[in-house]
Design a protein around this motif. Structure first.
Motif, PDB file in Angstrom:
ATOM      1  N   LEU A  88       0.690  -1.172  -0.019  1.00 47.53           N
ATOM      2  CA  LEU A  88       0.190  -0.350   0.026  1.00 47.53           C
ATOM      3  C   LEU A  88       0.940   1.001  -0.290  1.00 47.53           C
ATOM      4  N   LEU A  89       1.979   1.207   1.024  1.00 45.05           N
ATOM      5  CA  LEU A  89       2.628   2.169   0.574  1.00 45.05           C
ATOM      6  C   LEU A  89       3.615   2.646  -0.603  1.00 45.05           C
ATOM      7  N   VAL A  90       4.134   1.116  -0.752  1.00 43.99           N
ATOM      8  CA  VAL A  90       4.375   1.468  -1.954  1.00 43.99           C
ATOM      9  C   VAL A  90       4.080   2.389  -3.118  1.00 43.99           C
ATOM     10  N   ASP A  91       2.584   1.210  -3.551  1.00 45.39           N
ATOM     11  CA  ASP A  91       1.774   2.050  -4.525  1.00 45.39           C
ATOM     12  C   ASP A  91       1.114   3.406  -4.324  1.00 45.39           C
ATOM     13  N   SER A  92       1.167   3.356  -3.289  1.00 42.41           N
ATOM     14  CA  SER A  92       0.485   5.198  -2.396  1.00 42.41           C
ATOM     15  C   SER A  92       2.004   6.590  -3.497  1.00 42.41           C
ATOM     16  N   ASN A  93       3.457   5.923  -2.861  1.00 45.76           N
ATOM     17  CA  ASN A  93       4.787   7.064  -2.913  1.00 45.76           C
ATOM     18  C   ASN A  93       4.449   6.793  -4.019  1.00 45.76           C
ATOM     19  N   LYS A  94       4.612   5.888  -5.122  1.00 48.15           N
ATOM     20  CA  LYS A  94       4.577   5.633  -6.743  1.00 48.15           C
ATOM     21  C   LYS A  94       3.712   6.583  -7.352  1.00 48.15           C
ATOM     22  N   MET A  95       2.115   6.630  -6.874  1.00 46.08           N
ATOM     23  CA  MET A  95       1.223   7.325  -7.575  1.00 46.08           C
ATOM     24  C   MET A  95       1.901   9.094  -7.401  1.00 46.08           C
ATOM     25  N   ARG A  96       2.374   9.299  -5.714  1.00 44.99           N
ATOM     26  CA  ARG A  96       2.636  10.766  -5.869  1.00 44.99           C
ATOM     27  C   ARG A  96       4.018  11.185  -6.224  1.00 44.99           C
ATOM     28  N   THR A  97       5.392  10.298  -6.599  1.00 43.68           N
ATOM     29  CA  THR A  97       6.203  10.599  -7.379  1.00 43.68           C
ATOM     30  C   THR A  97       6.042  10.379  -8.817  1.00 43.68           C
ATOM     31  N   ASP A  98       5.494   9.668  -8.974  1.00 40.24           N
ATOM     32  CA  ASP A  98       5.303   9.532 -10.711  1.00 40.24           C
ATOM     33  C   ASP A  98       4.892  11.400 -10.909  1.00 40.24           C
ATOM     34  N   ARG A  99       3.859  12.308 -10.037  1.00 42.53           N
ATOM     35  CA  ARG A  99       3.559  12.873 -10.074  1.00 42.53           C
ATOM     36  C   ARG A  99       4.319  14.862  -8.818  1.00 42.53           C
ATOM     37  N   ASP A 164      -4.936  -2.531  -6.237  1.00 46.20           N
ATOM     38  CA  ASP A 164      -7.117  -2.484  -6.707  1.00 46.20           C
ATOM     39  C   ASP A 164      -7.325  -1.721  -5.406  1.00 46.20           C
ATOM     40  N   VAL A 165      -6.501  -1.238  -4.597  1.00 46.68           N
ATOM     41  CA  VAL A 165      -6.666  -0.381  -3.383  1.00 46.68           C
ATOM     42  C   VAL A 165      -6.968   0.786  -3.721  1.00 46.68           C
ATOM     43  N   VAL A 166      -5.492   0.603  -4.224  1.00 46.42           N
ATOM     44  CA  VAL A 166      -4.732   2.290  -4.474  1.00 46.42           C
ATOM     45  C   VAL A 166      -5.604   2.857  -5.869  1.00 46.42           C
ATOM     46  N   THR A 167      -5.421   1.832  -6.819  1.00 51.40           N
ATOM     47  CA  THR A 167      -6.342   2.445  -7.828  1.00 51.40           C
ATOM     48  C   THR A 167      -7.501   3.021  -7.565  1.00 51.40           C
ATOM     49  N   ALA A 168      -8.139   2.683  -6.728  1.00 51.16           N
ATOM     50  CA  ALA A 168      -9.643   3.071  -6.761  1.00 51.16           C
ATOM     51  C   ALA A 168      -9.675   3.913  -6.101  1.00 51.16           C
ATOM     52  N   TYR A 184       0.821  16.404   2.870  1.00 44.86           N
ATOM     53  CA  TYR A 184       0.676  15.486   3.614  1.00 44.86           C
ATOM     54  C   TYR A 184       2.204  15.079   4.082  1.00 44.86           C
ATOM     55  N   ASP A 185       3.162  14.949   4.706  1.00 47.87           N
ATOM     56  CA  ASP A 185       3.933  13.895   4.677  1.00 47.87           C
ATOM     57  C   ASP A 185       4.203  12.800   5.165  1.00 47.87           C
ATOM     58  N   GLU A 186       2.739  12.076   6.022  1.00 47.79           N
ATOM     59  CA  GLU A 186       3.015  10.900   6.783  1.00 47.79           C
ATOM     60  C   GLU A 186       1.745  10.008   6.274  1.00 47.79           C
ATOM     61  N   VAL A 187       1.796   8.767   6.915  1.00 46.45           N
ATOM     62  CA  VAL A 187       0.576   8.313   6.056  1.00 46.45           C
ATOM     63  C   VAL A 187       0.725   7.006   7.446  1.00 46.45           C
ATOM     64  N   GLY A 188      -0.455   6.494   7.570  1.00 44.05           N
ATOM     65  CA  GLY A 188      -0.519   5.055   8.474  1.00 44.05           C
ATOM     66  C   GLY A 188      -1.444   4.370   7.731  1.00 44.05           C
ATOM     67  N   PHE A 189      -1.926   3.077   7.794  1.00 40.12           N
ATOM     68  CA  PHE A 189      -2.390   2.061   7.319  1.00 40.12           C
ATOM     69  C   PHE A 189      -2.763   1.183   8.553  1.00 40.12           C
ATOM     70  N   ALA A 190      -3.782   0.796   8.150  1.00 37.17           N
ATOM     71  CA  ALA A 190      -3.973  -0.500   9.266  1.00 37.17           C
ATOM     72  C   ALA A 190      -4.771  -1.501   7.942  1.00 37.17           C
ATOM     73  N   VAL A 191      -4.818  -2.974   7.968  1.00 41.93           N
ATOM     74  CA  VAL A 191      -5.236  -3.694   7.196  1.00 41.93           C
ATOM     75  C   VAL A 191      -5.806  -5.291   7.852  1.00 41.93           C
ATOM     76  N   VAL A 192      -7.122  -4.931   7.879  1.00 39.63           N
ATOM     77  CA  VAL A 192      -7.604  -5.529   9.657  1.00 39.63           C
ATOM     78  C   VAL A 192      -9.125  -6.387   8.592  1.00 39.63           C
ATOM     79  N   ASN A 193      -8.966  -8.318   8.745  1.00 33.83           N
ATOM     80  CA  ASN A 193      -9.533  -8.695   8.539  1.00 33.83           C
ATOM     81  C   ASN A 193     -10.478  -9.389   9.568  1.00 33.83           C
ATOM     82  N   GLY A 194     -12.543  -9.119   9.125  1.00 35.88           N
ATOM     83  CA  GLY A 194     -12.757 -10.064  10.448  1.00 35.88           C
ATOM     84  C   GLY A 194     -14.321  -9.468  10.141  1.00 35.88           C
ATOM     85  N   VAL A 195     -15.537  -9.998  10.919  1.00 41.73           N
ATOM     86  CA  VAL A 195     -16.436  -9.990   9.674  1.00 41.73           C
ATOM     87  C   VAL A 195     -17.388  -8.974  10.406  1.00 41.73           C
ATOM     88  N   LEU A 196     -17.786  -8.597   9.048  1.00 38.50           N
ATOM     89  CA  LEU A 196     -18.266  -6.805   8.953  1.00 38.50           C
ATOM     90  C   LEU A 196     -20.150  -7.285   8.267  1.00 38.50           C
TER      91      LEU A 196
END
Length: 323
Positions: A88-99, A164-168, A184-196
């Motif tokens: 997620l970090l790599v894909d997000s930063n690629k979107m930023r650095t490419d621009r 797929d997430v970053v593209t969306a 923004y300078d920083e970012v935080g992520f959560a990827v959690v599986n569960g029942v919703l």
């Protein structure tokens, strides 16, 4: 009867054979489920208007069942994914650095805030930026003593891959504004599986921030610690002996379901589309070969309508959602 009469005039022996073997007639007529009828000048039974209506109903019920069945058997059918924080970090930063924008650095406090937000959504069973109790994204960020001048949040669920997430997010104007914001300078992520809402799902939380004090931007060591902890929690890496424990608490993912709804939905729609496409090619080939002029409509138009129905249903029930 018309076919038998014509055949009798051409070759009486064939009629005698059919009369002695009535099952042969059934087998012969069976091919007209797949091929146009040269005598009645009509399309194959499986391409009739009635058949197309049945197909539409069947695929609606099938895909609808795939969407709601996980509520009754969350361990069997649900939303599985291979999403992880590093990608997620790599894909997000690629979107930023490419621009021409600066890359974001992973911050432990923002990651902890994202983890708490994901846990809260599972606990209180909601899917929104604001919880039923009124808690906003900033409440989770401030709870971690993160003093910011700018902050933002992106949410996603039921995707299969990080890309797929970053593209969306990028394809959505409001989410892209966060993803590509120079504030923004920083970012935080959560990827959690569960029942919703009764079924297994994967929630992704992305929290952005800029600390009030520029000197408090996460260091490379802090980012590495957070990413290492995330990799260890998902079984992608092991912690070296003697290494200091990362400060952020990464939630362990739940056991993933045996069958992924996104994959199952994709196979169902592709199978139906493939089946109808095959019938279409058979219809075109046999019609040209026999010179059949069908009197009850155009097959291509009917198939086009059916494919549009499949795509419409798939779009409505597509697994990945963002807010």
């Amino acid at each position: 009867m018309a076919l038998l009469s014509k055949t009798k005039e051409q070759n009486p022996s064939i009629v005698k054979y059919w009369r002695k073997n009535p099952k042969s007639i059934d087998k012969f007529q069976f091919i007209y489920h797949f091929l146009p009828h040269p005598e009645h000048k009509r399309r194959a039974t499986l391409l009739s208007n009635k058949a197309l209506v049945i197909y539409c109903l069947v695929i609606m019920l099938t895909i609808g069942s795939l969407r709601f069945f996980p509520k009754f058997a969350p361990g069997v059918l649900g939303y599985a994914s291979s999403i992880n924080m590093k990608d997620l970090l790599v894909d997000s930063n690629k979107m930023r650095t490419d621009r021409g924008l600066s890359a974001l650095r992973v911050n432990a406090k923002l990651t902890e805030a994202a983890q708490e937000k994901a846990a809260n959504m599972f606990k209180d069973q909601y899917w929104a930026h604001v919880s039923p109790s009124g808690s906003e994204p900033w409440d989770f960020i401030l709870k971690q003593n993160y003093d910011y001048t700018y902050a933002g949040e992106n949410l996603a669920k039921n995707f299969s891959t990080s890309q797929d997430v970053v593209t969306a997010w990028y394809n959505s104007p409001s989410h892209r504004e966060n993803l590509l914001s120079p504030n923004y300078d920083e970012v935080g992520f959560a990827v959690v599986n569960g029942v919703l809402d009764g079924y297994e799902t994967t929630l992704v939380v992305q929290m952005f921030g800029r600390p009030r004090d520029p000197h408090q931007v996460a260091t490379v060591e802090e980012e590495d610690n957070v990413l290492s902890k995330a990799a260890i929690s998902t079984g992608e890496a092991t912690q070296p002996e003697g290494a200091p424990a990362p400060v952020v608490n990464i939630k362990q993912p739940a056991v993933l379901p045996a069958i992924d709804v996104a994959t199952a939905t994709r196979y169902v729609t592709l199978s139906f589309a493939g089946f109808l496409t095959l019938l279409l090619f058979l219809d075109i080939w046999y019609t040209r070969k026999k010179g059949i002029a069908k009197l009850n409509g155009h097959t291509i138009a009917h198939i086009t309508i059916f494919i549009m129905v499949i795509l419409s249903i798939w779009i409505v029930l597509r697994p990945g959602l963002i807010i």
